[in-house]
Design an enzyme around this catalytic site. Structure first.
Site, PDB file in Angstrom:
ATOM      1  CG  ASP A  59      37.761  23.357  50.786  1.00  0.00           C
ATOM      2  OD1 ASP A  59      36.752  23.892  51.249  1.00  0.00           O
ATOM      3  OD2 ASP A  59      38.918  23.711  51.087  1.00  0.00           O
ATOM      4  CG  ASP A  61      40.705  26.102  47.511  1.00  0.00           C
ATOM      5  OD1 ASP A  61      39.688  25.467  47.214  1.00  0.00           O
ATOM      6  OD2 ASP A  61      40.791  26.803  48.537  1.00  0.00           O
ATOM      7  CG  ASP A 136      45.429  33.618  55.682  1.00  0.00           C
ATOM      8  OD1 ASP A 136      46.167  32.772  55.128  1.00  0.00           O
ATOM      9  OD2 ASP A 136      44.285  33.345  56.103  1.00  0.00           O
TER      10      ASP A 136
END
Ligand code: ATP
Ligand code: MG
Length: 447
Positions: A59, A61, A136
């Site tokens: 996907d 983003d 992260d």
């Protein structure tokens, strides 16, 4: 030794491989509309990482300096989601482009009353660089700028991508305490991409692995499911086992493996991977669970039938699933599918089947049982012709389109969301259906 903050690197179009034509056209559309209105907007996260690695992203983003309401104003099909941190889902048919506003690490001074570093929410807007730093891992913090076609790296992600390293941004001890799920994510990316977890990051996982147990079950469940697509289940479980995260999450399974029950377990995972694809299609959740518990299930069945002759397959299936239910709280449907898949295995043996093979193959749970059977036969080096014959029979008694229709009917209906007034004051707020990736927390589990 304190690692210096990496300098920001901007790689121009001529020196990287990200091409606009590989980006979903809807994401390109969102990026262009935002930039034309004067906002900064980047493609972010896993999409950029995967494009740079020559993989097909799952996907796309977008992050921008436009605020959620401003984003919403630009797109007719934009839905605000999330209670604490508002994200915008821009919908184009079935495709959803998740668009978020740049944010920064929460202020430590404004943190939890108990003094812990655990973040219950993170909702302060920030600069693009701050947004990169609150992510992260370095490989997940790269930006692609559609205006200049360049890749922007504030955290040393390009270097780590080149070297195949999963490295926390900032101090891993802090980052894993803030959000222990990041430890599972480190395992996910290392397993999927064939990367190594950087030494300090790894050390920190061994230090904080027990913190994983504070994660809400719904989030843990979602992250566990995400270990298995891209044929990476076996590698991910191996890493979980080696880092002892498995012991922290699933002590029962860890103990079972320690008692020298390894061979069939790893072979089953290998077979599950082999049956998967490299496009990221997630395996059926009940198949994941049934594969994880099958070796123990089999062992108990063998032991009990040697002792008592008859056994209650369904009860044993329930028992081996119990620790998973307790810790991960899968939806009821996943639980029931799993135990029926396990208990259905005996019916593949003619002497343990009531009625004809056709009758067995016509059972609504048969396709799932057969999927597990295939994994087991592959793992045990059995006769795959048997599977092929069952598949032919399945097609005869339950044609694919009939199964798809039943599947649609079985799918749980979502309760409609409470309607909120739209920006023009009219009631509206269509429920959205995407429940995928994202930076947000505490998502409900879905099956
Ligand atoms: P996948 O290909 O599996 O979707 P992804 O990198 O896109 O991998 P997502 O879970 O979809 O991962 O999250 C999107 C991005 O959000 C990540 O790339 C990362 O930058 C950021 N992110 C997600 N979860 C966290 C977290 N727990 N802590 C910090 N940043 C996170
Ligand atoms: Mg993603």
């Amino acid at each position: 030794m304190i690692r210096k903050r990496p300098k920001t690197i901007i790689k121009e179009r001529s020196s990287h491989t990200v091409s606009r034509k590989d980006i979903d056209e809807n994401a390109v559309n969102v990026l262009y509309r935002l930039t034309r209105k004067g906002y900064t907007a980047y493609l972010v996260g896993g999409g950029v990482r995967d494009l740079l690695l020559g993989r097909k992203p799952k996907d796309f983003d977008v992050s921008t300096d436009a605020r959620p309401r401003q984003i919403q104003r630009l797109f007719r099909t934009a839905y605000l989601i999330g209670r604490r941190f508002r994200l915008v889902h821009v919908k184009f048919g079935d495709v959803v482009i998740e668009t978020s506003t740049f944010r920064c690490q929460p202020d430590p001074a404004a943190q939890e009353d108990d003094g812990s570093l655990y973040h219950h929410s993170d909702n302060t807007y920030g600069t693009p660089e701050e947004d990169a730093r609150r992510r992260d891992f370095t490989i997940n913090a790269l930006f692609y700028d559609i205006k200049t076609f360049s890749v922007i790296d504030h955290v040393g992600g390009l270097r780590d991508l080149d070297r195949g390293i999963v490295r926390c941004i900032g101090d891993p001890d802090v980052r894993f305490q803030e959000d222990p799920v990041r430890m599972l994510r480190a395992v996910r990316f290392a397993a999927r991409l064939g990367f190594t977890i950087e030494r300090k990051t790894l050390k920190s996982i061994t230090k904080y692995r027990d913190h994983i147990s504070i994660t809400p079950a719904a989030r843990l469940l979602e992250e566990v499911y995400r270990l298995f697509p891209f044929q990476s289940g076996k590698r991910a479980m191996k890493l979980l086992h080696e880092t002892r995260l498995l012991r922290a999450m699933m002590p029962e399974l860890d103990t079972f493996l320690k008692r020298g029950n390894n061979a069939l377990f790893w072979k089953c995972l290998e077979a599950l991977d082999e049956l998967g694809d490299d496009a990221g299609t997630p395996p059926n959740p009940a198949l994941i669970f049934s594969v994880l518990v099958y070796p123990e299930y089999k062992k108990i069945i063998e032991r009990e039938s040697a002792k008592h002759g008859r056994v209650d397959d369904l009860q044993i299936a329930r028992d081996v699933m119990a620790p998973f239910v307790e810790r991960l709280k899968p939806p009821r449907r996943v639980f029931f599918d799993t135990i029926h898949m396990l208990a259905g295995q005996k019916r593949f043996q003619s002497d343990r089947r009531h009625g004809s093979p056709e009758r067995f193959a016509a059972h609504p749970n048969f396709p799932e049982s057969l999927a597990l059977r295939e994994v087991i036969v592959m793992a045990e080096g059995g006769d795959l012709d048997e599977i092929a014959e069952w598949k032919v029979l399945l097609e005869k008694v339950q044609p694919a389109e009939k199964r798809a229709e039943r599947e649609r009917e079985r799918r749980p209906r979502r309760r409609p969301r409470r309607r909120k007034p739209t920006r023009d004051g009219k009631p509206g707020g269509k429920p959205h259906s995407k429940n995928t990736s994202s930076d947000k927390r505490e998502k409900p589990s879905s099956d």
